[in-house]
Design an enzyme around this catalytic site. Structure first.
Site, PDB file in Angstrom:
ATOM      1  CD1 TRP A 324      -4.510  47.592  19.128  1.00 56.84           C
ATOM      2  CD2 TRP A 324      -5.646  49.329  18.324  1.00 56.84           C
ATOM      3  NE1 TRP A 324      -4.351  48.644  20.003  1.00 56.84           N
ATOM      4  CE2 TRP A 324      -5.036  49.720  19.533  1.00 56.84           C
ATOM      5  CE3 TRP A 324      -6.417  50.266  17.636  1.00 56.84           C
ATOM      6  CZ2 TRP A 324      -5.161  50.996  20.054  1.00 56.84           C
ATOM      7  CZ3 TRP A 324      -6.552  51.542  18.166  1.00 56.84           C
ATOM      8  CH2 TRP A 324      -5.920  51.895  19.353  1.00 56.84           C
ATOM      9  CG  HIS A 325      -9.424  50.586  15.160  1.00 62.86           C
ATOM     10  ND1 HIS A 325      -8.246  50.365  14.468  1.00 62.86           N
ATOM     11  CD2 HIS A 325      -9.505  51.932  15.320  1.00 62.86           C
ATOM     12  CE1 HIS A 325      -7.657  51.516  14.225  1.00 62.86           C
ATOM     13  NE2 HIS A 325      -8.393  52.485  14.736  1.00 62.86           N
ATOM     14  N   GLY A 326     -11.361  46.909  17.311  1.00 63.42           N
ATOM     15  CA  GLY A 326     -12.539  46.301  17.910  1.00 63.42           C
ATOM     16  C   GLY A 326     -12.532  44.795  17.760  1.00 63.42           C
TER      17      GLY A 326
END
Length: 380
Positions: A324-326
């Site tokens: 989700w972060h990257g």
């Protein structure tokens, strides 16, 4: 548009003035803020406005249908839509790049071409997760389905929290948009000003200042120019940079929310002073942590079905949280490392030795635990 741009300095007072000038007219206020938020969102990415409006329409419609019929199939369809559009925009370059590498194409050139030509909609992860949380809460009976599309749209697109959170639940914001519930005055002007000032200082002075110092090093890692350079100070500084960047931006969002009369939850609580990795995730990006806990970890079994199931749930939750972060495999590895940290911490805390040390260790043990946690975070 972002909170530190010149255009935002003109946009914000106009938006505030319109909000308060229409205090006696609830419906115009809602539509004015929808339009203002779409102007904010579309300032640099106007072609993505239909994407966020599609999210609003689908999530609102699914919520209305779930209020009449709590169907798992209907909920699944809504979640699949949110995740499907998110994956399409955010992860297509990752998938294509991976396939290009498998097929033997030069991945460096492919990655550079993708970076130049593929644009991810601003805040797509945040409003996708907000929509999923809303639909799941309606399905569980924890919130009432919003009958009005305009109010739900404002809940999704309201510009202070749109791009970088916090990830809000219906009971934290949507309920305050109902008939007769719209605030008529700021919640706390001075507190909002302090949050905005603190956030701007964190982001523009500390975060950007650190970035200026460390970016040249990270841009040349592996080159002869950095051979023999001690990397550890740069890692420490990078940890501080991402904290100041992210917490600063959410401080500004929360402060602006107070000026419009809305109080939203904090997102960071001195995370680098955490004495365990579990404590770290209770302090770092707290609205994401609770989302992952309530909508992924617990549905996967949480800690209620034995150690093996708990381990699997932790690894799945943190690995997906990393993605989700990257949109790169390195983020997945980062998330998996944090999953491993949490598992080790869980197993350690179940031992008699951990309980004895916690009781007798005192300040020295606490300090060592804070240092170990910080270095584990930096290593990941």
């Amino acid at each position: 548009m972002n909170f530190l741009s010149d255009s935002f300095l003109l946009f914000l007072p106009i938006a505030l003035a319109l909000w308060y000038a229409t205090r006696a007219h609830e419906r115009p206020r809602i539509w004015l803020m929808i339009v203002a938020s779409l102007v904010f969102y579309g300032d640099e990415q106007g072609w993505f406005v239909p994407v966020i409006l599609a999210y609003c329409l689908v999530d609102w419609g699914v919520g209305r249908l779930l209020a009449r019929n709590r169907s798992r199939a209907l909920l699944a369809a809504g979640v699949v839509f949110n995740l499907g559009v998110l994956c399409l925009w955010k992860y297509t370059p990752l998938v294509l790049g991976t396939l290009a590498g498998i097929a033997g194409f030069p991945t460096t050139e492919f990655a550079e071409a993708t970076r130049l030509h593929w644009i991810v909609p601003l805040g797509v992860s945040f409003y996708a997760f907000s929509g999923i949380a809303y639909m799941v809460d309606v399905y569980r009976g924890q919130t009432t389905a919003e009958p009005d599309l305009a109010r739900y749209t404002l809940f999704t697109v309201f510009f202070p929290h749109l791009v970088a959170g916090p990830i809000l639940r219906a009971r934290e914001f949507l309920v305050h948009l109902g008939p007769g519930q719209l605030p008529l005055r700021p919640d706390n002007v001075m507190e909002g000003a302090l949050l905005v000032a603190r956030g701007a200082f964190k982001k523009a002075v500390l975060g950007d200042g650190i970035a200026t110092a460390i970016d040249p090093y990270f841009a040349q890692v592996g080159d002869p120019a950095t051979a023999g350079v001690w990397a550890l100070p740069y890692l420490y500084l990078y940890a501080l940079q991402i904290y100041f960047d992210f917490s600063g931006y959410t401080d500004i969002a929360r402060g602006i929310g107070l000026w419009f009369g809305f109080r939203w939850p904090d997102n960071f609580d001195r995370p680098y002073l955490s004495a365990s990795i579990r404590d770290f995730w209770r302090r770092w990006h707290m609205t994401l942590s609770r989302f992952l806990r309530d909508y992924l970890y617990i549905p996967l079994g949480g800690n209620r079905r034995g150690v093996v199931r708990t381990v699997l749930a932790l690894m799945a939750t943190m690995t997906l949280g990393g993605l989700w972060h990257g949109a790169s495999w390195s983020f997945m590895v980062w998330g998996a490392l944090h999953g491993l940290y949490l598992i080790v911490h869980m197993l350690w805390m179940a031992t008699p030795a951990a309980r004895r040390i916690a009781e007798r260790g005192g300040a020295l043990w606490t300090g060592a635990s804070v240092a170990l946690t910080f270095h584990a975070v930096c290593l990941a």
